[in-house]
Design a protein around this motif. Sequence first.
Motif, PDB file in Angstrom:
ATOM      1  N   ILE A   1       0.828  -1.208   0.000  1.00  0.00           N
ATOM      2  CA  ILE A   1       0.000   0.000   0.000  1.00  0.00           C
ATOM      3  C   ILE A   1       0.865   1.263   0.000  1.00  0.00           C
ATOM      4  O   ILE A   1       0.485   2.288  -0.573  1.00  0.00           O
ATOM      5  CB  ILE A   1      -0.991  -0.001   1.194  1.00  0.00           C
ATOM      6  N   ASP A   2       2.035   1.200   0.631  1.00  0.00           N
ATOM      7  CA  ASP A   2       2.925   2.369   0.663  1.00  0.00           C
ATOM      8  C   ASP A   2       3.296   2.768  -0.760  1.00  0.00           C
ATOM      9  O   ASP A   2       3.324   3.948  -1.119  1.00  0.00           O
ATOM     10  CB  ASP A   2       4.214   2.053   1.432  1.00  0.00           C
TER      11      ASP A   2
ATOM     12  N   LEU B   1       0.199   4.189  -2.715  1.00  0.00           N
ATOM     13  CA  LEU B   1      -0.115   5.581  -2.369  1.00  0.00           C
ATOM     14  C   LEU B   1       1.072   6.498  -2.659  1.00  0.00           C
ATOM     15  O   LEU B   1       0.965   7.704  -2.456  1.00  0.00           O
ATOM     16  CB  LEU B   1      -0.454   5.680  -0.882  1.00  0.00           C
TER      17      LEU B   1
ATOM     18  N   LEU C   1       3.828   6.831  -0.970  1.00  0.00           N
ATOM     19  CA  LEU C   1       4.192   7.553   0.249  1.00  0.00           C
ATOM     20  C   LEU C   1       5.707   7.740   0.291  1.00  0.00           C
ATOM     21  O   LEU C   1       6.454   6.822  -0.060  1.00  0.00           O
ATOM     22  CB  LEU C   1       3.757   6.758   1.483  1.00  0.00           C
ATOM     23  N   PRO C   2       6.166   8.917   0.707  1.00  0.00           N
ATOM     24  CA  PRO C   2       7.617   9.111   0.836  1.00  0.00           C
ATOM     25  C   PRO C   2       8.150   8.303   2.016  1.00  0.00           C
ATOM     26  O   PRO C   2       7.389   7.848   2.865  1.00  0.00           O
ATOM     27  CB  PRO C   2       7.752  10.609   1.096  1.00  0.00           C
ATOM     28  N   ARG C   3       9.456   8.110   2.068  1.00  0.00           N
ATOM     29  CA  ARG C   3      10.067   7.371   3.175  1.00  0.00           C
ATOM     30  C   ARG C   3       9.682   7.993   4.502  1.00  0.00           C
ATOM     31  O   ARG C   3       9.660   9.211   4.646  1.00  0.00           O
ATOM     32  CB  ARG C   3      11.592   7.447   3.049  1.00  0.00           C
ATOM     33  N   SER C   4       9.410   7.126   5.469  1.00  0.00           N
ATOM     34  CA  SER C   4       9.010   7.623   6.781  1.00  0.00           C
ATOM     35  C   SER C   4      10.184   8.340   7.450  1.00  0.00           C
ATOM     36  O   SER C   4      11.332   7.920   7.340  1.00  0.00           O
ATOM     37  CB  SER C   4       8.557   6.461   7.646  1.00  0.00           C
TER      38      SER C   4
ATOM     39  N   VAL D   1      10.401   8.624  10.688  1.00  0.00           N
ATOM     40  CA  VAL D   1      10.549   8.127  12.066  1.00  0.00           C
ATOM     41  C   VAL D   1      12.011   7.788  12.396  1.00  0.00           C
ATOM     42  O   VAL D   1      12.498   8.167  13.464  1.00  0.00           O
ATOM     43  CB  VAL D   1       9.609   6.922  12.312  1.00  0.00           C
TER      44      VAL D   1
ATOM     45  N   ALA E   1      14.169   9.178  15.543  1.00  0.00           N
ATOM     46  CA  ALA E   1      14.759   8.264  16.531  1.00  0.00           C
ATOM     47  C   ALA E   1      16.243   8.540  16.706  1.00  0.00           C
ATOM     48  O   ALA E   1      16.760   8.605  17.823  1.00  0.00           O
ATOM     49  CB  ALA E   1      14.538   6.819  16.101  1.00  0.00           C
TER      50      ALA E   1
ATOM     51  N   ILE F   1      10.370   8.400  19.478  1.00  0.00           N
ATOM     52  CA  ILE F   1       9.660   7.555  18.515  1.00  0.00           C
ATOM     53  C   ILE F   1       8.178   7.510  18.864  1.00  0.00           C
ATOM     54  O   ILE F   1       7.310   7.724  18.021  1.00  0.00           O
ATOM     55  CB  ILE F   1      10.227   6.121  18.508  1.00  0.00           C
ATOM     56  N   PHE F   2       7.902   7.247  20.138  1.00  0.00           N
ATOM     57  CA  PHE F   2       6.508   7.045  20.523  1.00  0.00           C
ATOM     58  C   PHE F   2       5.704   8.338  20.386  1.00  0.00           C
ATOM     59  O   PHE F   2       4.709   8.393  19.671  1.00  0.00           O
ATOM     60  CB  PHE F   2       6.432   6.510  21.957  1.00  0.00           C
TER      61      PHE F   2
ATOM     62  N   SER G   1       5.556   9.697  16.828  1.00  0.00           N
ATOM     63  CA  SER G   1       4.598   8.983  15.985  1.00  0.00           C
ATOM     64  C   SER G   1       3.176   9.393  16.316  1.00  0.00           C
ATOM     65  O   SER G   1       2.389   9.730  15.440  1.00  0.00           O
ATOM     66  CB  SER G   1       4.716   7.471  16.180  1.00  0.00           C
ATOM     67  N   ILE G   2       2.855   9.354  17.598  1.00  0.00           N
ATOM     68  CA  ILE G   2       1.469   9.620  17.987  1.00  0.00           C
ATOM     69  C   ILE G   2       1.080  11.060  17.650  1.00  0.00           C
ATOM     70  O   ILE G   2       0.097  11.295  16.944  1.00  0.00           O
ATOM     71  CB  ILE G   2       1.279   9.381  19.505  1.00  0.00           C
TER      72      ILE G   2
ATOM     73  N   PHE H   1       3.204  12.170  13.518  1.00  0.00           N
ATOM     74  CA  PHE H   1       2.981  11.367  12.311  1.00  0.00           C
ATOM     75  C   PHE H   1       1.546  10.842  12.209  1.00  0.00           C
ATOM     76  O   PHE H   1       1.013  10.712  11.119  1.00  0.00           O
ATOM     77  CB  PHE H   1       3.986  10.214  12.250  1.00  0.00           C
ATOM     78  N   PHE H   2       0.935  10.515  13.339  1.00  0.00           N
ATOM     79  CA  PHE H   2      -0.452  10.035  13.284  1.00  0.00           C
ATOM     80  C   PHE H   2      -1.454  11.170  13.486  1.00  0.00           C
ATOM     81  O   PHE H   2      -2.616  11.039  13.154  1.00  0.00           O
ATOM     82  CB  PHE H   2      -0.731   8.991  14.381  1.00  0.00           C
TER      83      PHE H   2
END
Lengths: 469, 176
Positions: free
Chosen positions: B41-42, B45, B47-50, B52, B56, B110-111, B114-115, B118-119
């Motif tokens: 799916i990446d 869509l 999607l560019p490289r994450s 994250v 980190a 990271i946590f 992301s939350i 990124f989310f």
Amino acid sequence: MAETAIALPPQLIPPPLIEGRQDDGTLNKSLNAYVWQPPQRGWLALFLIGLAGTGVLFSAIAITVARGIGMWGNNIPVGWAFGIINFVWWIGIGHAGTLISAILLLFQQKWRTSINRFAEAMTLFAVMQAGLFPILHTGRPWFAIYWLFPYPSTNSIWPQFKSPLMWDVFAVSTYFITSLLFWYLGLIPDLASLRDSSSSKRARIAYGIFALGWRGSARHWHHYKIAYLLLAGLATPLVLSVHTIVSWDFALSILPGWHTTIFPPYFVAGAVFSGFAMVMTLMIPARRYMKLKHVITARHLESMAKVMLLTGLIVFYGYLMEHFAAWYSGNVYEEHVFFSTRPRGPYAWAYFTQMFCNVVVPQMFWTRWARRNVWTLWIGSVLVNVGMWFERFNIVVTSLHQDFIPSNWAMYYPTWVDFSLLFGTICFFGTLFLVFLKFIPAVATSEVKELNHELHQGGGLSEVEGAHR
Amino acid sequence: MRRFVLGQFTEAAACVEAVRKLREQGVPGLDAHSPRPMHGIDDALALPRSKVPIVALTGGVLGALGGYSLQWYLNSKAYPINVGSRPPHGFWTNIPITFESGVLIAVLSIFFGSIFVFFGLPRTYHPLFESERFRTACLDAYWISAETGDENAVPELEKKFREAGAHKVHTVVERI
């Protein structure tokens, strides 16, 4: 060259990872079923027992705090006793959770998927119990913050960072936070699935809050997969560092029986050994009563038994090397601990309990019969837990009670407060675990769905393996 | 007011293919929703490289540097403790805590990165949750969605979704 397919004899074909023909819908239903059904009588009974035991724990804590640690049996020369034994025992148990969730993920061991949630929860609750003991052992926990954390008080007194005990504070607190966040990140999609399969408004709101508004977006999964993998990658060296540092609490002193270089690897192996034993102890009854046998199959139990056998052998090697190094050093104090005090001293019964449970018992897992029989697995794992507790007893108490000068020797007797704390933490751990089993899917639903998909798509040999890769 | 056109698939592979087709047709604001990560799916869509890993790494390096400086400053400047005449600044004894602080800050970045970033969570409301049928997205179905602010674009999008093979195509409107 033409490839010839070799037909495996049936006894060499491993049992399946997921039994029966499953799809997302059936997995969703069966893995979340326990959360939606009303609590069973057995659950309630265990929960009440756990609560009662937790009451014992808090009473023992209250007595310790109000009257001081003179209520414990430790005194000079055995200044460290149940407090440290229980701390190391609990933290060691916790390590299996991280091993299963992080290290086995990196090694692409697919059998980790159904048991990682369970094991990670065990880690969290075990670390909570572990943390209680050193905090209480400081005697006045309300002052402990000044010398444990770099807290800017008006006294301008700062901690001594060269002490392994300080390293321990940082290692254990980092470990707890990492385990908690790793667990929660894995949980978010499952909480969303609970939110969306809930039938009551109350459940929908409650799970909705904890799911944080997760909507399974591909744009989120894109970051999620990397974040999960990175957390696993960080947890792996972390878990090794934590028990290494715990072993340095001992190894950096000069006490015979503690001052050995084998301690860090031997402690880490021992931690994994006891942790797998605890996972097994909890999982065998849980998978039966929660009807999870289709995702936690004989294959999982067998793999765990193999890890126990392996780590048990490493621990055995550690014992051998300790004795060898003591003999080879020619140091009378070292020889005294390993060849007089432990096998022939007043605590010899503890030494032989340790050797029987940790060395003899796991050898039965060489046979397939013992690895596939839930009774041998369960009894074996309980004995390993007992053996690992006695290992720490021998390291702490036996080494301390007879050190250099015979005039300094004394016996150690635990008090009822010591026993209450140990018993109480077991009950508190059990209570937290029961609450977890009731309110959160004990198996990582989204990861099992993914594994199930891979198994069907690639005949079990797909190139993208493991959860969330 | 934002509108989201939604369409459901029963197979992940069909969902990924439909997303690829719609993106190639130039449909804006596309997203897919699934109970587990979908393979490919990446790419569909684009999607560019994450980012994250960068977060980190930054967190980890800053954490380790911070942990080391903390020990150096506190033990050799702010409050030197003389233990058997050993130097107040001990490089080797600083390693464990430097490592632990590096890991700690990396994990926290990271946590929470992301939350929160990124989310874009936690959020109490999202227009997608207006649709009761969309609840299967976290259970056992695969959904695609396209966000649009233009009411007149909706019928066209719904048609494209149906052509791509989606079932239960419908549109939700943001209420707040």
